[in-house]
Design a protein around this motif. Sequence first.
Motif, PDB file in Angstrom:
ATOM      1  N   GLU A  18       0.840  -1.200   0.000  1.00 40.16           N
ATOM      2  CA  GLU A  18       0.000   0.000   0.000  1.00 40.16           C
ATOM      3  C   GLU A  18       0.872   1.246   0.000  1.00 40.16           C
ATOM      4  O   GLU A  18       2.028   1.213   0.438  1.00 40.16           O
ATOM      5  CB  GLU A  18      -0.908   0.030   1.237  1.00 40.16           C
ATOM      6  N   ASN A  19       0.291   2.334  -0.443  1.00 38.79           N
ATOM      7  CA  ASN A  19       0.912   3.654  -0.307  1.00 38.79           C
ATOM      8  C   ASN A  19       0.463   4.230   1.023  1.00 38.79           C
ATOM      9  O   ASN A  19      -0.745   4.305   1.287  1.00 38.79           O
ATOM     10  CB  ASN A  19       0.493   4.579  -1.451  1.00 38.79           C
ATOM     11  N   ILE A  20       1.415   4.598   1.853  1.00 37.81           N
ATOM     12  CA  ILE A  20       1.090   5.196   3.142  1.00 37.81           C
ATOM     13  C   ILE A  20       1.850   6.512   3.275  1.00 37.81           C
ATOM     14  O   ILE A  20       2.929   6.671   2.715  1.00 37.81           O
ATOM     15  CB  ILE A  20       1.412   4.253   4.329  1.00 37.81           C
ATOM     16  N   PRO A  21       1.287   7.457   4.010  1.00 37.53           N
ATOM     17  CA  PRO A  21       1.988   8.738   4.166  1.00 37.53           C
ATOM     18  C   PRO A  21       3.193   8.599   5.091  1.00 37.53           C
ATOM     19  O   PRO A  21       3.140   7.869   6.079  1.00 37.53           O
ATOM     20  CB  PRO A  21       0.932   9.649   4.791  1.00 37.53           C
ATOM     21  N   PRO A  22       4.292   9.272   4.764  1.00 37.08           N
ATOM     22  CA  PRO A  22       5.453   9.227   5.671  1.00 37.08           C
ATOM     23  C   PRO A  22       5.135   9.981   6.962  1.00 37.08           C
ATOM     24  O   PRO A  22       4.381  10.954   6.957  1.00 37.08           O
ATOM     25  CB  PRO A  22       6.559   9.921   4.881  1.00 37.08           C
ATOM     26  N   ARG A  23       5.664   9.479   8.066  1.00 33.48           N
ATOM     27  CA  ARG A  23       5.432  10.100   9.370  1.00 33.48           C
ATOM     28  C   ARG A  23       6.491  11.166   9.630  1.00 33.48           C
ATOM     29  O   ARG A  23       7.661  10.992   9.291  1.00 33.48           O
ATOM     30  CB  ARG A  23       5.488   9.022  10.453  1.00 33.48           C
ATOM     31  N   ALA A  24       6.086  12.261  10.235  1.00 32.91           N
ATOM     32  CA  ALA A  24       7.028  13.325  10.610  1.00 32.91           C
ATOM     33  C   ALA A  24       7.951  12.828  11.722  1.00 32.91           C
ATOM     34  O   ALA A  24       7.556  12.005  12.551  1.00 32.91           O
ATOM     35  CB  ALA A  24       6.263  14.559  11.072  1.00 32.91           C
ATOM     36  N   LEU A  25       9.179  13.330  11.717  1.00 35.92           N
ATOM     37  CA  LEU A  25      10.137  12.970  12.762  1.00 35.92           C
ATOM     38  C   LEU A  25       9.793  13.652  14.071  1.00 35.92           C
ATOM     39  O   LEU A  25       9.356  14.794  14.103  1.00 35.92           O
ATOM     40  CB  LEU A  25      11.547  13.388  12.361  1.00 35.92           C
ATOM     41  N   GLY A  28      14.714  13.085  18.595  1.00 39.85           N
ATOM     42  CA  GLY A  28      15.545  11.905  18.763  1.00 39.85           C
ATOM     43  C   GLY A  28      15.348  10.815  17.726  1.00 39.85           C
ATOM     44  O   GLY A  28      15.877   9.717  17.879  1.00 39.85           O
ATOM     45  N   GLU A  29      14.613  11.097  16.658  1.00 42.86           N
ATOM     46  CA  GLU A  29      14.339  10.080  15.644  1.00 42.86           C
ATOM     47  C   GLU A  29      15.100  10.341  14.348  1.00 42.86           C
ATOM     48  O   GLU A  29      15.531  11.468  14.079  1.00 42.86           O
ATOM     49  CB  GLU A  29      12.844  10.019  15.326  1.00 42.86           C
ATOM     50  N   VAL A  30      15.245   9.274  13.556  1.00 44.58           N
ATOM     51  CA  VAL A  30      15.853   9.366  12.233  1.00 44.58           C
ATOM     52  C   VAL A  30      14.947   8.681  11.216  1.00 44.58           C
ATOM     53  O   VAL A  30      14.139   7.824  11.568  1.00 44.58           O
ATOM     54  CB  VAL A  30      17.262   8.725  12.184  1.00 44.58           C
ATOM     55  N   ILE A  72      17.475  13.453   9.794  1.00 39.15           N
ATOM     56  CA  ILE A  72      17.813  13.381  11.213  1.00 39.15           C
ATOM     57  C   ILE A  72      16.978  14.392  11.984  1.00 39.15           C
ATOM     58  O   ILE A  72      16.932  15.569  11.630  1.00 39.15           O
ATOM     59  CB  ILE A  72      19.313  13.658  11.436  1.00 39.15           C
ATOM     60  N   GLY A  73      16.320  13.911  13.035  1.00 34.53           N
ATOM     61  CA  GLY A  73      15.517  14.779  13.874  1.00 34.53           C
ATOM     62  C   GLY A  73      16.367  15.528  14.878  1.00 34.53           C
ATOM     63  O   GLY A  73      17.543  15.218  15.090  1.00 34.53           O
ATOM     64  N   SER A  74      15.764  16.504  15.515  1.00 35.22           N
ATOM     65  CA  SER A  74      16.503  17.276  16.514  1.00 35.22           C
ATOM     66  C   SER A  74      16.877  16.381  17.692  1.00 35.22           C
ATOM     67  O   SER A  74      16.172  15.445  18.036  1.00 35.22           O
ATOM     68  CB  SER A  74      15.671  18.472  16.980  1.00 35.22           C
ATOM     69  N   GLY A  75      18.016  16.667  18.269  1.00 33.67           N
ATOM     70  CA  GLY A  75      18.491  15.930  19.431  1.00 33.67           C
ATOM     71  C   GLY A  75      19.271  14.667  19.098  1.00 33.67           C
ATOM     72  O   GLY A  75      19.736  13.979  20.002  1.00 33.67           O
ATOM     73  N   LEU A 101      12.412   5.873  13.259  1.00 34.98           N
ATOM     74  CA  LEU A 101      12.544   5.250  14.564  1.00 34.98           C
ATOM     75  C   LEU A 101      13.541   5.996  15.427  1.00 34.98           C
ATOM     76  O   LEU A 101      14.283   6.856  14.947  1.00 34.98           O
ATOM     77  CB  LEU A 101      12.932   3.783  14.433  1.00 34.98           C
ATOM     78  N   ASP A 102      13.534   5.654  16.714  1.00 36.31           N
ATOM     79  CA  ASP A 102      14.434   6.256  17.688  1.00 36.31           C
ATOM     80  C   ASP A 102      15.875   5.989  17.270  1.00 36.31           C
ATOM     81  O   ASP A 102      16.248   4.852  16.967  1.00 36.31           O
ATOM     82  CB  ASP A 102      14.153   5.655  19.063  1.00 36.31           C
TER      83      ASP A 102
END
Length: 161
Positions: A18-25, A28-30, A72-75, A101-102
Amino acid sequence: MKAMVCRAWGAPDVLRLENIPPRALRLGEVRIRVRSAGVNFADSLMVGGTYQVKPPFPFTPGLEAAGEVIEIGSGVIGLRTGQRVLAVLRNGGGYAEEIVLDAATVVPIPEAMDFVTAAAFPVAYGTAHFALVESECGAVALGRPYLLPPLSFGGALVARP
């Protein structure tokens, strides 16, 4: 983004691409572009609803994956965009084009390690290593010869020189 999605318990054939929307970071996530994902017995147990972790529907299975960090997310420290990594996904998610993920569950891989080997490393290798080497009844621990079935990829990783 494409992902294999489970919407009901059953055999692996219940999975649908399926096509799913990407999740925002989050902090502490990448985000990793998946190049290879491990396929394990535990994944089929998860899809069948008999694994110890039962994610809510819909979910994407896949307990281990390898690829490149693309965001890369903040932190986050110790990882960089473009870095080759493997990831352990306790609640699944590896059967997708991208995973979020974390950063603590992401490990850089050496240039000499290909993505297929890296994707099989956390679960397949870890399980085989424990069974052959770490357990008190493992063949290596007892000094006994052992036979690896032809499809035992994790066992082959542990046993190869």
